[in-house]
Design a protein around this motif. Structure first.
Motif, PDB file in Angstrom:
ATOM      1  N   LEU A  96      50.984  56.045  16.507  1.00 21.88           N
ATOM      2  CA  LEU A  96      50.541  57.297  17.134  1.00 21.88           C
ATOM      3  C   LEU A  96      51.659  57.909  17.970  1.00 21.88           C
ATOM      4  CD1 LEU A  96      48.308  59.337  17.767  1.00 21.88           C
ATOM      5  CD2 LEU A  96      47.530  57.813  19.598  1.00 21.88           C
ATOM      6  N   ALA A  97      52.421  57.068  18.620  1.00 21.19           N
ATOM      7  CA  ALA A  97      53.505  57.560  19.479  1.00 21.19           C
ATOM      8  C   ALA A  97      54.560  58.324  18.685  1.00 21.19           C
ATOM      9  CB  ALA A  97      54.157  56.390  20.217  1.00 21.19           C
ATOM     10  N   THR A  98      54.650  58.075  17.372  1.00 26.23           N
ATOM     11  CA  THR A  98      55.670  58.728  16.548  1.00 26.23           C
ATOM     12  C   THR A  98      55.154  59.971  15.828  1.00 26.23           C
ATOM     13  OG1 THR A  98      55.215  57.489  14.495  1.00 26.23           O
ATOM     14  CG2 THR A  98      56.659  56.444  16.129  1.00 26.23           C
ATOM     15  N   LEU A  99      53.836  60.186  15.824  1.00 28.49           N
ATOM     16  CA  LEU A  99      53.288  61.323  15.092  1.00 28.49           C
ATOM     17  C   LEU A  99      53.610  62.631  15.809  1.00 28.49           C
ATOM     18  CD1 LEU A  99      49.728  60.061  14.013  1.00 28.49           C
ATOM     19  CD2 LEU A  99      51.875  59.987  12.733  1.00 28.49           C
ATOM     20  N   PRO A 100      54.115  63.624  15.086  1.00 28.32           N
ATOM     21  CA  PRO A 100      54.403  64.910  15.727  1.00 28.32           C
ATOM     22  C   PRO A 100      53.119  65.601  16.178  1.00 28.32           C
ATOM     23  CG  PRO A 100      54.652  65.059  13.338  1.00 28.32           C
ATOM     24  CD  PRO A 100      54.444  63.612  13.649  1.00 28.32           C
ATOM     25  N   TYR A 145      49.879  58.333   9.665  1.00 25.28           N
ATOM     26  CA  TYR A 145      51.263  57.850   9.724  1.00 25.28           C
ATOM     27  C   TYR A 145      51.838  57.674   8.320  1.00 25.28           C
ATOM     28  CZ  TYR A 145      55.176  54.677  10.709  1.00 25.28           C
ATOM     29  OH  TYR A 145      56.413  54.092  10.762  1.00 25.28           O
ATOM     30  N   TYR A 146      51.071  57.054   7.437  1.00 22.72           N
ATOM     31  CA  TYR A 146      51.560  56.794   6.081  1.00 22.72           C
ATOM     32  C   TYR A 146      51.917  58.097   5.370  1.00 22.72           C
ATOM     33  CZ  TYR A 146      51.796  55.333   1.223  1.00 22.72           C
ATOM     34  OH  TYR A 146      52.218  55.121  -0.062  1.00 22.72           O
ATOM     35  N   TYR A 147      51.074  59.128   5.552  1.00 21.83           N
ATOM     36  CA  TYR A 147      51.289  60.383   4.841  1.00 21.83           C
ATOM     37  C   TYR A 147      52.135  61.383   5.622  1.00 21.83           C
ATOM     38  CZ  TYR A 147      48.185  59.046   1.063  1.00 21.83           C
ATOM     39  OH  TYR A 147      47.629  58.404  -0.026  1.00 21.83           O
TER      40      TYR A 147
END
Length: 214
Positions: free
Chosen positions: A48-52, A193-195
Motif C-alpha cells: 500500500l505504501a508504494t501505490l500511487p 499492487y499486482y496490476y
C-alpha cells in the motif's frame, strides 16, 4: 463401578457432541477457504505504501471493455469455475452449469443452495480498476484482470450483497462480517499492487485503518 462411570462419561461426551453437531458447529464453513490466500497484513501494508495516490477518472468506462466470462476449461467459463471452486458438493451438467451444491458467502455469512443466488464478485470492481488506471490497458490485459483465478480477485458471494457493493471501494463499502475485513483489504491491496493500479486518498486512508489491525 469404574466401568459404570466410564460408560456414563462416554455417554455424556456423546450427548454433548450431538448437541454441538445439531447446532451446526461441526459444519461451520471456513470463510476464506475458497479465495486464493492473500498476502499477509505486513506485506499488504508495504504494498500500500508504494501505490500511487491519484484522483479517479471514469471517462470512457464500459463494462464491455473487460471481456468476461471466458472459457477456462472444456465447457466451463470463469463463473462456472469459481462456482465449483467455492462451493461444496457442486454437481454440474454437460454444459458445466451447476445443478446442485451449496455456497457460503463470506461477505454476509449466508449459505445458498441455488447457483442463481450467487454472483461472482470482482473484489476490485471493474469500474474501480478503470478509475485507477485500467483505462490505459490493452483489451487482453483487461480480460486477464476480469477473469483472474490466480490472485484473490474472484469470489462467489450472495448476489444482492454483490449488487449493493457495486463499484465501491473500501472507503464506502466493506463486508458486513467484520471478521472478513482483514482478508478483504489484504486481497484488495494485493490485486491493486499486482496490476499497478492507483488508490484515491479516501481509499488509502480506509485501507490503512483496516490494515493496522491485520
Amino acid at each position: 463401578m469404574a466401568k459404570f462411570y466410564a460408560r456414563r462419561r462416554c455417554g455424556i461426551l456423546l450427548a454433548l457432541a450431538g448437541l454441538v453437531a445439531s447446532a451446526g458447529l461441526f459444519n461451520a464453513p471456513a470463510a476464506s477457504a475458497a479465495l486464493p490466500t492473500p498476502v499477509s497484513g505486513a506485506t499488504a501494508r508495504s504494498y500500500l505504501a508504494t501505490l500511487p495516490v491519484r484522483t479517479e477518472n471514469r471517462t470512457g468506462y464500459s463494462r464491455d471493455l473487460f471481456p468476461h466470462w471466458i472459457t477456462i476449461s472444456g465447457t466451463c467459463n470463469t463463473r462456472e469455475t469459481v462456482l465449483k471452486r467455492d462451493g461444496s458438493n457442486v454437481v454440474t451438467d454437460s454444459a458445466c452449469y451447476a445443478t446442485s451444491g451449496s455456497w457460503y458467502s463470506p461477505y454476509d455469512g449466508a449459505t445458498w443452495t441455488a447457483a442463481s443466488d450467487i454472483d461472482i464478485d470482482h473484489l476490485v470492481p471493474l469500474a474501480e480498476a478503470w478509475d485507477s488506471g485500467a483505462g490505459s490497458w490493452t483489451t487482453s490485459r483487461r480480460q486477464a484482470f476480469a477473469n483472474d483465478l490466480t490472485r484473490p480477485q474472484l469470489l462467489a458471494v450472495t448476489d444482492h450483497v454483490n449488487q449493493a457493493k457495486g463499484d465501491q471501494d473500501p472507503a464506502t463499502w466493506m463486508p458486513s462480517r467484520t471478521s472478513y475485513h482483514c482478508i478483504y483489504v489484504r486481497a484488495w491491496v494485493q490485486v491493486k499492487y499486482y496490476y499497478g493500479l492507483s488508490v484515491d486518498s479516501a481509499e488509502k486512508s480506509a485501507l490503512t485503518n483496516h490494515l493496522s489491525g491485520c
